[in-house]
Design a protein around this motif. Structure first.
Motif, short mmCIF file in Angstrom:
data_model
loop_
_atom_site.label_atom_id
_atom_site.label_comp_id
_atom_site.label_asym_id
_atom_site.label_seq_id
_atom_site.Cartn_x
_atom_site.Cartn_y
_atom_site.Cartn_z
N GLN A 58 22.71 -0.54 -16.46
CA GLN A 58 23.82 -1.35 -16.94
C GLN A 58 24.30 -0.82 -18.28
O GLN A 58 23.53 -0.20 -19.03
CB GLN A 58 23.45 -2.83 -17.06
CG GLN A 58 22.30 -3.11 -18.02
CD GLN A 58 21.99 -4.58 -18.14
OE1 GLN A 58 21.60 -5.06 -19.17
NE2 GLN A 58 22.16 -5.32 -17.05
N LYS A 60 26.22 -2.85 -20.48
CA LYS A 60 26.51 -3.99 -21.38
C LYS A 60 27.96 -3.96 -21.84
O LYS A 60 28.31 -4.42 -22.92
CB LYS A 60 25.56 -4.01 -22.59
CG LYS A 60 24.09 -4.12 -22.23
CD LYS A 60 23.77 -5.42 -21.53
CE LYS A 60 23.77 -6.60 -22.47
NZ LYS A 60 23.31 -7.84 -21.80
N SER A 88 26.79 -13.30 -25.16
CA SER A 88 25.76 -12.84 -24.23
C SER A 88 25.38 -11.38 -24.45
O SER A 88 24.68 -10.79 -23.63
CB SER A 88 26.24 -13.03 -22.78
OG SER A 88 26.41 -14.41 -22.48
N TYR A 90 27.41 -8.66 -24.73
CA TYR A 90 28.26 -7.66 -24.09
C TYR A 90 29.42 -7.25 -25.00
O TYR A 90 29.90 -8.06 -25.81
CB TYR A 90 28.84 -8.21 -22.78
CG TYR A 90 27.85 -8.33 -21.66
CD1 TYR A 90 27.71 -7.32 -20.70
CD2 TYR A 90 27.05 -9.46 -21.54
CE1 TYR A 90 26.80 -7.45 -19.66
CE2 TYR A 90 26.14 -9.60 -20.50
CZ TYR A 90 26.02 -8.58 -19.56
OH TYR A 90 25.11 -8.70 -18.54
N ASP A 117 29.98 -2.99 -16.35
CA ASP A 117 29.10 -3.88 -15.58
C ASP A 117 29.87 -4.89 -14.74
O ASP A 117 29.34 -5.44 -13.78
CB ASP A 117 28.15 -4.62 -16.51
CG ASP A 117 27.14 -3.68 -17.16
OD1 ASP A 117 26.97 -2.55 -16.65
OD2 ASP A 117 26.53 -4.06 -18.17
N ILE A 314 29.34 -13.04 -16.07
CA ILE A 314 28.03 -12.65 -16.60
C ILE A 314 26.91 -13.24 -15.76
O ILE A 314 25.91 -12.58 -15.47
CB ILE A 314 27.91 -13.08 -18.08
CG1 ILE A 314 28.88 -12.25 -18.94
CG2 ILE A 314 26.48 -12.91 -18.59
CD1 ILE A 314 29.03 -12.74 -20.35
N GLU A 315 27.06 -14.49 -15.34
CA GLU A 315 26.05 -15.10 -14.48
C GLU A 315 25.94 -14.36 -13.16
O GLU A 315 24.85 -14.16 -12.62
CB GLU A 315 26.40 -16.58 -14.23
CG GLU A 315 26.22 -17.46 -15.45
CD GLU A 315 26.78 -18.86 -15.27
OE1 GLU A 315 27.20 -19.17 -14.12
OE2 GLU A 315 26.83 -19.62 -16.24
N GLN A 318 24.06 -11.04 -13.88
CA GLN A 318 22.65 -11.19 -14.23
C GLN A 318 21.81 -11.71 -13.07
O GLN A 318 20.58 -11.62 -13.11
CB GLN A 318 22.52 -12.11 -15.45
CG GLN A 318 23.09 -11.49 -16.72
CD GLN A 318 22.99 -12.38 -17.93
OE1 GLN A 318 22.75 -13.59 -17.81
NE2 GLN A 318 23.17 -11.82 -19.11
N ASN A 319 22.45 -12.23 -12.05
CA ASN A 319 21.73 -12.67 -10.85
C ASN A 319 21.56 -11.46 -9.94
O ASN A 319 22.53 -10.94 -9.39
CB ASN A 319 22.51 -13.78 -10.14
CG ASN A 319 21.72 -14.40 -9.01
OD1 ASN A 319 20.93 -13.74 -8.35
ND2 ASN A 319 21.95 -15.69 -8.78
N LYS A 320 20.33 -10.97 -9.80
CA LYS A 320 20.08 -9.76 -9.02
C LYS A 320 20.56 -9.88 -7.58
O LYS A 320 20.92 -8.90 -6.94
CB LYS A 320 18.58 -9.43 -9.05
CG LYS A 320 18.07 -9.04 -10.43
CD LYS A 320 16.60 -8.70 -10.40
CE LYS A 320 16.11 -8.29 -11.79
NZ LYS A 320 14.66 -7.94 -11.79
#
Length: 351
Positions: A58, A60, A88, A90, A117, A314-315, A318-320
């Motif tokens: 990533q 950022k 967050s 970024y 990202d 962003i959520e 960040q959730n794989k």
């Protein structure tokens, strides 16, 4: 140029330990971490972001692509997006498509080549679908703001365009207006379609029937008569107004930029607002409204558009397992702000 090997030698640790400190990975004692960071600061070490992004998969870095940077709505939206990104950790890059499909396409290629990202985007319109499909094929997370694109299921943050437009028309009707025209954005944008529906629903609710030519469709960037494969040459606002019969007592503008063009046209014709024609619009004017409050508007929560859209993005990043999660649709209400651009319709006009 200082490298991680220079840092490792001075700190008497391995290069791998320095790398773990930089990337916040692995188990390292707080004492060792503090020692390495102190030496990095003393030697003015700047991490190689490209190498770091390869390790972490990533960058950022996020991208915000809007359609009109000169519009106060998007200016405020951008601030909300930047604040959410910074909070967050970024960094945020900006692009402005100017409601131009080719320019949007160029930005999409830039986004794909720079390994950002994720993307928060206000699409130019329905024809943006192939661009969004490119992002999905390359597994770049994105969230739409302000407009939807038919055929693309994804996260989206919208304003209540239909409800806001309906409220504006009802405000005019409450002031006695019965001949209400509309200058709207191009129907290729979902927001324009919804605002037209709100206009039509309010008229229908009050049993009002307008001539077909009372609705004029143009660019949300009316002052820049954009042409090209994605944008036709637009007819003149003044020519449209001159052929209206009967002349409307009020006009609803699809956004604030269109409202400004309407006011300019009416002033050129020496038609006074609101004494002779009332004008209302979707979207507020930012700081200009505080300096010289005049226009009655359906104000959108521009800052929240950007902030919530970026939070959603962003959520998702960040959730794989982000692609397996249900898509979210947020609709933010518009607020009617009554100012001085509406006057009661004259009796002989409102019959």
């Amino acid at each position: 140029m200082v490298t991680i090997y220079d840092i490792a030698k001075k700190a008497n640790v391995s290069a791998m330990t320095v790398s773990r400190v930089i990337n916040n990975t692995g188990k390292i004692s707080k004492k060792t971490e503090a020692k390495v960071r102190k030496i990095m600061e003393e030697m003015n070490y700047v991490p190689n972001q490209m190498a770091r992004s390869l390790v972490l998969q990533q960058t950022k870095i996020l991208f915000l692509l809007i359609t009109d940077i000169t519009n106060p709505f998007y200016t405020t939206l951008s601030r909300g997006a930047e604040d959410a990104a910074n909070r967050s950790g970024y960094r945020l890059l900006f692009g402005n498509s100017d409601e131009n499909l080719q320019k949007e396409n160029d930005y999409i290629h830039t986004i794909l080549s720079t390994r950002v990202d994720g993307l928060l985007v206000a699409p130019t319109g329905d024809a943006s679908l192939p661009h969004l499909e490119q992002l999905r094929r390359h597994k770049v997370p994105f969230v739409l703001i302000d407009r939807e694109v038919p055929g693309m299921d994804c996260d989206v943050v919208l304003g209540d365009s239909k409800g806001g437009a309906r409220t504006l028309v009802e405000h005019l009707i409450d002031n006695g207006h019965r001949h209400i025209a509309m200058v709207n954005g191009l129907s290729t944008a979902s927001s324009a379609r919804l605002r037209l529906q709100g206009y039509q629903e309010a008229l229908l609710l009050h049993s009002l029937h307008m001539p077909d030519n009372y609705v004029f469709e143009t660019s949300y960037k009316l002052h820049q008569q954009v042409t090209g494969n994605d944008m036709p040459v637009l007819p003149s606002l003044e020519a449209w107004f001159d052929q209206l019969e009967p002349r409307p007592t009020a006009i609803v503008a699809g956004n604030n930029v269109i409202a400004i063009e309407i006011i300019r046209m009416l002033r050129k014709k020496e038609i006074q607002v609101p004494e002779q024609i009332s004008v209302v619009c979707f979207d507020d004017f930012g700081l200009y409204s505080e300096i010289a409050p005049f226009m009655t508007v359906a104000a959108q929560q521009a800052y929240q558009f950007g902030y919530m859209g970026m939070q959603t993005l962003i959520e998702r990043i960040q959730n794989k397992d982000h692609e397996a999660q249900p898509w979210r649709k947020v609709v933010l209400p518009a607020e009617l702000i009554v100012r001085d651009s509406v006057a009661p319709a004259k009796d002989e006009q409102s019959q």
